[in-house]
Design a protein around this motif. Structure first.
Motif, mmCIF file in Angstrom:
data_model
loop_
_atom_site.group_PDB
_atom_site.id
_atom_site.type_symbol
_atom_site.label_atom_id
_atom_site.label_comp_id
_atom_site.label_asym_id
_atom_site.label_seq_id
_atom_site.Cartn_x
_atom_site.Cartn_y
_atom_site.Cartn_z
ATOM 1 N N GLY A 28 15.507 -42.507 4.233
ATOM 2 C CA GLY A 28 14.470 -42.394 3.228
ATOM 3 C C GLY A 28 14.521 -41.012 2.606
ATOM 4 N N SER A 51 11.820 -45.556 2.078
ATOM 5 C CA SER A 51 10.514 -44.909 2.132
ATOM 6 C C SER A 51 10.561 -43.485 1.615
ATOM 7 N N ARG A 69 5.729 -46.487 -4.806
ATOM 8 C CA ARG A 69 5.300 -47.148 -3.577
ATOM 9 C C ARG A 69 6.146 -46.675 -2.382
ATOM 10 N N ARG A 70 5.905 -47.270 -1.232
ATOM 11 C CA ARG A 70 6.633 -46.988 -0.002
ATOM 12 C C ARG A 70 6.446 -45.537 0.460
ATOM 13 N N TYR A 71 5.234 -45.024 0.282
ATOM 14 C CA TYR A 71 4.913 -43.701 0.809
ATOM 15 C C TYR A 71 4.521 -43.823 2.279
#
Length: 323
Positions: A28, A51, A69-71
């Protein structure tokens, strides 16, 4: 994954905390510095499905507001470094002020006056020992260093941020921690990670002086105006200690830290080799102190794909630094 995950030795600090024998790739994108945007450099290209690991919920909220998104909030590498600290048996007596002048980087230089900043520092700090910590880009420029040296200041650099997995000083944060712990005050002319780091370990902090700006500063970051709007109480020479420490704890995610197991799971390190025993604390780290030529020559040899024309000259000709 992205090479910025290793800036300032962040991946190494996290791997040390996680109890690993190696430093695997992070699956990520890891926030590598404090900002008032989405936590990442403007223009970062994110691969879908991965992420974004950030320091605080503030950053995650701003990212969501931008449609990202995907925090995943995990806390900052600095906060993990503090978590690993052993209590001091013989605390160092704090003395003087360490100053972090706002810095540029390989692709954006600073516009402002270091000479004016020197005068402002003496007016506010008085007759105390002053250490100037420069980013390596300014540190290797003799013309910039001389301005502070002529004023009688100690001038250092914590090391190299690194680029494309090369030249990273993996003990950058260890060196920074050792320095901020030995000073009573940590100040700068712009809000950044160093001020938060200082407040987190009990130093008195302040922001004042020639604010300086980046060439072609990214509009998305909001510049100094956004920092003033969000954190007006920080922009004074002597910030109230309680306010500074609470803000630092929030922005650095000191209450959001994961366990070793949780961190390994989050970063994709489930199958990484564990260290044989507890990681020994790093001791005896020394910042690059540079009165002589050796350190400057060493800095000139650091590889970077972002080097600009003239970056290898002794005086930084072609860099057009702020003087």
């Amino acid at each position: 994954m992205h090479h910025a995950n290793h800036f300032y030795g962040h991946a190494h600090v996290l791997a040390r905390y996680a109890g690993l024998a190696e430093v695997p790739r992070i699956w990520g994108y890891l926030q590598h510095g404090w900002n008032t945007h989405d936590g990442f450099a403007v223009g970062t290209h994110f691969a879908p499905g991965f992420s974004r690991f950030v320091w605080s919920s503030d950053v995650a909220r701003r990212g969501w507001a931008l449609g990202l998104r995907r925090y995943v909030v995990i806390g900052s590498p600095w906060a993990y470094l503090l978590r690993m600290e052993r209590p001091y048996e013989h605390p160092v007596e704090r003395e003087g002020t360490i100053v972090y002048p706002f810095h540029g980087w390989e692709q954006q230089l600073i516009v402002g006056s270091h000479d004016r900043y020197v005068r402002q520092l003496r007016e506010v700090e008085g007759d105390v020992p002053i250490t100037i910590c420069l980013y390596w880009n300014e540190f290797r420029d003799k013309a910039v260093r001389r301005i502070y040296e002529r004023a009688g200041f100690r001038v250092i650099s914590h090391g190299y941020r690194g680029h494309m997995w090369r030249g990273t000083d993996v003990h950058f944060l260890d060196k920074q921690l050792a320095e901020v712990r030995r000073h009573k005050r940590v100040v700068s002319n712009r809000l950044g990670s160093a001020l938060l780091y200082g407040a987190s370990v009990g130093a008195q902090v302040g922001i004042y002086g020639d604010p300086m700006i980046l060439e072609n500063e990214r509009a998305a970051l909001g510049g100094r105006e956004k920092q003033l709007r969000l954190f007006p109480e920080l922009h004074q020479p002597f910030v109230p200690d309680d306010y500074a420490r609470q803000l630092a704890a929030d922005q650095l995610g000191q209450d959001c830290l994961l366990s070793q197991y949780e961190l390994r799971e989050a970063l994709g390190w489930r199958d990484a080799e564990l260290a044989a025993g507890a990681a020994a604390p790093v001791t005896d780290v020394t910042s690059m102190s540079e009165s002589g030529e050796d350190d400057s020559e060493q800095l000139d040899r650091i590889p970077t794909d972002d080097a600009r024309p003239g970056a290898d000259s002794d005086e930084g000709e072609g860099l057009r630094p702020a003087l």
